[in-house]
Each structure stands twice: as C-alpha cells, then as structure tokens.
Write a protein that holds these residues in place. Structure first.
Motif, PDB file in Angstrom:
ATOM      1  N   LEU A  20      18.783 -37.244  23.177  1.00  0.00           N
ATOM      2  CA  LEU A  20      17.602 -37.029  22.444  1.00  0.00           C
ATOM      3  C   LEU A  20      18.450 -35.624  22.064  1.00  0.00           C
ATOM      4  CD1 LEU A  20      14.939 -37.650  24.510  1.00  0.00           C
ATOM      5  CD2 LEU A  20      16.267 -39.000  22.858  1.00  0.00           C
ATOM      6  N   SER A  21      17.890 -35.398  20.504  1.00  0.00           N
ATOM      7  CA  SER A  21      18.671 -33.682  20.502  1.00  0.00           C
ATOM      8  C   SER A  21      17.347 -33.030  20.392  1.00  0.00           C
ATOM      9  CB  SER A  21      19.284 -33.811  19.283  1.00  0.00           C
ATOM     10  OG  SER A  21      20.478 -33.743  19.441  1.00  0.00           O
ATOM     11  N   CYS A  22      16.961 -31.641  20.594  1.00  0.00           N
ATOM     12  CA  CYS A  22      16.191 -31.029  20.097  1.00  0.00           C
ATOM     13  C   CYS A  22      16.841 -29.400  19.649  1.00  0.00           C
ATOM     14  CB  CYS A  22      14.929 -30.177  21.253  1.00  0.00           C
ATOM     15  SG  CYS A  22      13.892 -28.993  21.375  1.00  0.00           S
ATOM     16  N   THR A  23      16.329 -29.721  17.884  1.00  0.00           N
ATOM     17  CA  THR A  23      16.427 -28.850  17.363  1.00  0.00           C
ATOM     18  C   THR A  23      15.782 -27.596  16.988  1.00  0.00           C
ATOM     19  OG1 THR A  23      18.231 -30.212  16.106  1.00  0.00           O
ATOM     20  CG2 THR A  23      17.690 -27.617  14.760  1.00  0.00           C
ATOM     21  N   ALA A  24      15.636 -26.066  17.155  1.00  0.00           N
ATOM     22  CA  ALA A  24      15.110 -25.219  17.294  1.00  0.00           C
ATOM     23  C   ALA A  24      15.407 -24.445  15.439  1.00  0.00           C
ATOM     24  CB  ALA A  24      15.287 -24.067  17.930  1.00  0.00           C
ATOM     25  N   SER A  25      14.211 -24.088  15.152  1.00  0.00           N
ATOM     26  CA  SER A  25      14.213 -23.064  13.410  1.00  0.00           C
ATOM     27  C   SER A  25      13.798 -22.471  14.009  1.00  0.00           C
ATOM     28  CB  SER A  25      13.883 -24.237  12.853  1.00  0.00           C
ATOM     29  OG  SER A  25      13.153 -25.193  12.675  1.00  0.00           O
ATOM     30  N   GLY A  26      13.163 -21.380  13.316  1.00  0.00           N
ATOM     31  CA  GLY A  26      12.962 -19.761  12.829  1.00  0.00           C
ATOM     32  C   GLY A  26      12.801 -18.872  14.038  1.00  0.00           C
ATOM     33  N   GLY A  27      13.887 -18.529  14.752  1.00  0.00           N
ATOM     34  CA  GLY A  27      14.744 -18.137  15.527  1.00  0.00           C
ATOM     35  C   GLY A  27      15.572 -18.792  17.018  1.00  0.00           C
ATOM     36  N   ALA A  28      15.950 -17.809  17.441  1.00  0.00           N
ATOM     37  CA  ALA A  28      17.383 -18.495  18.413  1.00  0.00           C
ATOM     38  C   ALA A  28      16.125 -18.795  19.834  1.00  0.00           C
ATOM     39  CB  ALA A  28      17.747 -17.646  18.867  1.00  0.00           C
ATOM     40  N   ILE A  29      16.797 -19.553  20.574  1.00  0.00           N
ATOM     41  CA  ILE A  29      16.101 -20.577  21.535  1.00  0.00           C
ATOM     42  C   ILE A  29      17.303 -19.886  23.107  1.00  0.00           C
ATOM     43  CG2 ILE A  29      14.949 -22.379  21.029  1.00  0.00           C
ATOM     44  CD1 ILE A  29      17.082 -23.693  21.908  1.00  0.00           C
ATOM     45  N   ARG A  30      17.998 -18.483  22.912  1.00  0.00           N
ATOM     46  CA  ARG A  30      18.836 -18.419  24.021  1.00  0.00           C
ATOM     47  C   ARG A  30      18.452 -17.262  24.761  1.00  0.00           C
ATOM     48  NH1 ARG A  30      20.262 -15.094  19.434  1.00  0.00           N
ATOM     49  NH2 ARG A  30      19.108 -12.949  19.708  1.00  0.00           N
ATOM     50  N   ASP A  31      16.996 -17.043  24.904  1.00  0.00           N
ATOM     51  CA  ASP A  31      16.235 -16.650  26.033  1.00  0.00           C
ATOM     52  C   ASP A  31      15.149 -17.289  26.284  1.00  0.00           C
ATOM     53  OD1 ASP A  31      14.709 -13.816  24.333  1.00  0.00           O
ATOM     54  OD2 ASP A  31      14.923 -16.327  23.216  1.00  0.00           O
ATOM     55  N   TYR A  32      15.134 -18.761  26.400  1.00  0.00           N
ATOM     56  CA  TYR A  32      14.299 -19.276  26.491  1.00  0.00           C
ATOM     57  C   TYR A  32      14.543 -21.083  27.593  1.00  0.00           C
ATOM     58  CZ  TYR A  32      11.308 -18.663  22.415  1.00  0.00           C
ATOM     59  OH  TYR A  32      10.195 -17.605  21.430  1.00  0.00           O
ATOM     60  N   THR A  33      13.931 -21.001  28.119  1.00  0.00           N
ATOM     61  CA  THR A  33      14.232 -22.333  29.814  1.00  0.00           C
ATOM     62  C   THR A  33      13.874 -22.969  28.582  1.00  0.00           C
ATOM     63  OG1 THR A  33      13.876 -21.086  31.244  1.00  0.00           O
ATOM     64  CG2 THR A  33      13.024 -22.872  31.577  1.00  0.00           C
ATOM     65  N   MET A  34      14.386 -24.487  28.628  1.00  0.00           N
ATOM     66  CA  MET A  34      13.717 -24.724  28.132  1.00  0.00           C
ATOM     67  C   MET A  34      13.705 -25.876  28.650  1.00  0.00           C
ATOM     68  SD  MET A  34      13.420 -24.002  24.913  1.00  0.00           S
ATOM     69  CE  MET A  34      13.466 -25.643  23.663  1.00  0.00           C
ATOM     70  N   THR A  35      13.093 -27.164  28.253  1.00  0.00           N
ATOM     71  CA  THR A  35      12.093 -28.341  28.805  1.00  0.00           C
ATOM     72  C   THR A  35      12.313 -29.613  28.667  1.00  0.00           C
ATOM     73  OG1 THR A  35      11.066 -26.708  30.813  1.00  0.00           O
ATOM     74  CG2 THR A  35      10.722 -29.036  31.122  1.00  0.00           C
ATOM     75  N   TRP A  36      12.473 -30.530  29.135  1.00  0.00           N
ATOM     76  CA  TRP A  36      12.383 -32.425  28.356  1.00  0.00           C
ATOM     77  C   TRP A  36      11.596 -32.632  29.399  1.00  0.00           C
ATOM     78  CZ3 TRP A  36      13.769 -33.810  23.999  1.00  0.00           C
ATOM     79  CH2 TRP A  36      14.680 -34.137  23.373  1.00  0.00           C
ATOM     80  N   PHE A  37       9.552 -32.721  28.856  1.00  0.00           N
ATOM     81  CA  PHE A  37       8.550 -33.947  29.585  1.00  0.00           C
ATOM     82  C   PHE A  37       8.899 -35.333  28.105  1.00  0.00           C
ATOM     83  CE2 PHE A  37       6.428 -30.622  31.677  1.00  0.00           C
ATOM     84  CZ  PHE A  37       7.035 -29.687  31.353  1.00  0.00           C
ATOM     85  N   ARG A  38       7.984 -36.434  28.992  1.00  0.00           N
ATOM     86  CA  ARG A  38       7.323 -37.495  28.510  1.00  0.00           C
ATOM     87  C   ARG A  38       5.596 -37.545  28.523  1.00  0.00           C
ATOM     88  NH1 ARG A  38      11.535 -41.139  32.111  1.00  0.00           N
ATOM     89  NH2 ARG A  38      11.148 -41.245  34.200  1.00  0.00           N
ATOM     90  N   GLN A  39       5.736 -38.303  28.430  1.00  0.00           N
ATOM     91  CA  GLN A  39       3.973 -39.067  27.819  1.00  0.00           C
ATOM     92  C   GLN A  39       4.045 -40.701  27.242  1.00  0.00           C
ATOM     93  OE1 GLN A  39       1.601 -36.791  25.548  1.00  0.00           O
ATOM     94  NE2 GLN A  39      -0.221 -36.779  27.069  1.00  0.00           N
ATOM     95  N   ASN A  40       3.229 -41.131  27.761  1.00  0.00           N
ATOM     96  CA  ASN A  40       2.691 -42.884  27.813  1.00  0.00           C
ATOM     97  C   ASN A  40       1.190 -42.062  26.944  1.00  0.00           C
ATOM     98  OD1 ASN A  40       5.268 -44.687  27.499  1.00  0.00           O
ATOM     99  ND2 ASN A  40       4.798 -44.106  29.339  1.00  0.00           N
ATOM    100  N   PRO A  41       0.576 -43.315  26.648  1.00  0.00           N
ATOM    101  CA  PRO A  41      -0.330 -43.545  25.931  1.00  0.00           C
ATOM    102  C   PRO A  41      -1.685 -43.065  27.452  1.00  0.00           C
ATOM    103  CG  PRO A  41       0.973 -44.961  24.401  1.00  0.00           C
ATOM    104  CD  PRO A  41       1.396 -44.482  25.215  1.00  0.00           C
ATOM    105  N   GLY A  42      -2.513 -42.640  27.357  1.00  0.00           N
ATOM    106  CA  GLY A  42      -3.733 -42.220  28.136  1.00  0.00           C
ATOM    107  C   GLY A  42      -3.039 -42.222  29.269  1.00  0.00           C
TER     108      GLY A  42
END
Length: 124
Positions: A20-42
């Motif tokens: 999976l890829s997460c691409t950022a736009s509108g600004g840099a994410i170099r000073d962001y902690t980045m996380t993946w979450f997941r969710q199923n319906p309900g």
C-alpha cells in the motif's frame, strides 16, 4: 492543508503480498508521524502500523508483526505498508493518517489528517 491518498489495495489470495502507498500533496509530511489503520463495516478503526517523523521508530499491532513493514520516503512524500503472508482476517479498508510533530499514537482520534482508504480483500 496536507491531503493523503492511499493506493495499492486489491483482491488477493491468502499468502499473497500487497504494498500500500500513501501519497501526500499540499505540503510535506517529513515532520509527520504516519500511521496505517484498518476498518471493517460496523467495527472500530484499528491501529496497524506507525512510523514516527524521524523514521527511526516504528510500531506494529501484534497480529501483523513479522508480516507487515511500514516505511517512508520523504523525498517522494510517501508512506508505504508492505504486507506479506496475507490472511483473510487482514481484509479491511486501510487508511493512512498523520499527526504533525508528535510521537506515535495508536488511537485514531489523535490524528489530524486522513486519506479516503483503500480496500484489501484476502480470500482463503
């Protein structure tokens, strides 16, 4: 305002891999902690993996340790989730999220920016 877009999801069989890829736009994410979450319906949105702003610290949910790897490429403004040995219970919508200048957190409410999600379906 930084915007996130996930990609790379799909329909695979048990034992397969996806990145999976997460691409950022509108600004840099170099000073962001980045996380993946997941969710199923309900169900609640669950923590999967995180990487801090420095890239030196990572954290994983127990069920994905040794199978998933999170990484970041700040030059490309991207975060990745390499998922190996996929299981049917990994099926979910996967979301990328970020929080600026703060350490890793596993609670969704602690994150400021979110993508729209990408679907992963693993068949047995």
């Amino acid at each position: 305002q930084v915007q996130l877009v996930e990609s790379g999801g799909g329909f695979v069989q048990a034992g397969d891999s996806l990145r999976l890829s997460c691409t950022a736009s509108g600004g840099a994410i170099r000073d962001y902690t980045m996380t993946w979450f997941r969710q199923n319906p309900g169900t609640a949105r669950d923590f999967v993996a995180a990487i801090d702003w420095s890239g030196r610290s990572t954290d994983y949910e127990d069920s994905v340790k040794d199978r998933f790897t999170i990484s970041r490429d700040d030059a490309k403004n991207r975060v990745y989730l390499q998922m190996n040995s996929l299981k049917p219970e990994d099926s979910a919508v996967y979301y990328c999220a970020g929080r600026r200048g703060l350490p890793i957190a596993t609670v969704p409410s602690q994150y400021d920016i979110w993508g729209q999600g990408t679907q992963v379906h693993v068949s047995s």
